[in-house]
Design a protein around this motif. Sequence first.
Motif, short mmCIF file in Angstrom:
data_model
loop_
_atom_site.label_atom_id
_atom_site.label_comp_id
_atom_site.label_asym_id
_atom_site.label_seq_id
_atom_site.Cartn_x
_atom_site.Cartn_y
_atom_site.Cartn_z
N ASP A 95 -13.75 26.05 -101.06
CA ASP A 95 -14.78 25.52 -100.16
C ASP A 95 -15.76 26.64 -99.87
O ASP A 95 -15.36 27.80 -99.66
CB ASP A 95 -14.17 25.03 -98.85
CG ASP A 95 -13.41 23.73 -99.01
OD1 ASP A 95 -13.61 23.06 -100.04
OD2 ASP A 95 -12.64 23.38 -98.11
N VAL A 96 -17.05 26.30 -99.84
CA VAL A 96 -18.10 27.29 -99.61
C VAL A 96 -18.88 26.86 -98.37
O VAL A 96 -19.30 25.71 -98.26
CB VAL A 96 -19.05 27.39 -100.82
CG1 VAL A 96 -20.17 28.36 -100.53
CG2 VAL A 96 -18.29 27.79 -102.06
N VAL A 97 -19.07 27.79 -97.45
CA VAL A 97 -19.94 27.58 -96.31
C VAL A 97 -20.98 28.69 -96.37
O VAL A 97 -20.63 29.88 -96.45
CB VAL A 97 -19.17 27.65 -94.97
CG1 VAL A 97 -20.11 27.54 -93.80
CG2 VAL A 97 -18.11 26.58 -94.93
N CYS A 98 -22.26 28.31 -96.39
CA CYS A 98 -23.29 29.35 -96.49
C CYS A 98 -24.48 29.00 -95.62
O CYS A 98 -24.75 27.83 -95.33
CB CYS A 98 -23.72 29.56 -97.93
SG CYS A 98 -24.42 28.14 -98.72
N THR A 99 -25.17 30.04 -95.20
CA THR A 99 -26.44 29.89 -94.49
C THR A 99 -27.49 30.60 -95.32
O THR A 99 -27.28 31.72 -95.79
CB THR A 99 -26.37 30.52 -93.08
OG1 THR A 99 -26.01 31.89 -93.20
CG2 THR A 99 -25.35 29.80 -92.23
#
Length: 163
Positions: A95-99
């Motif tokens: 899972d990838v969470v990016c801003t």
Amino acid sequence: MAIDTDNAAPQGLGKLAELHSEAAVVTKAEPQIDAQGRSYATGKRKNAIARVWLKRGQGRITVNGRDQATYFARPVLQMIIGQPFHAASRGNQFDVVCTVTGGGLSGQAGAVRHGISKALILFEPDLRAVLKKGGFLTRDSRVVERKKYGRAKARRSFQFSKR
């Protein structure tokens, strides 16, 4: 003035080879994972900067609080983001969470790809050779050339007419 032979530099090529073999001890890179089981990396492309957190999961990619498919609506941009996972054969495992800030959508997609690649290496250091060969670790340093004074754009001149 006497020379201490025990502390002196090694003489001859044989001793040099011994020193070289001692110095060539390879240390294996350790995964860098925080307390929540994530690895963090920063990716850049053009004027875009992406902060990426990667953890084990079902393959969800969240960009600025939105799903990848809604943030990057064009299929080409979604393909760019998934390239590191396909090259490393790790599809739907993280899972990838990016801003992402700055630049346009194309630059932001490139920044996310760069950040994912760097975070994958921090999570699994053995993937470095595969991602390096694919060119995902190199920061693409091309940026827009600035506009010059007396010109219409960076290089384009105003139209010239003799009359």
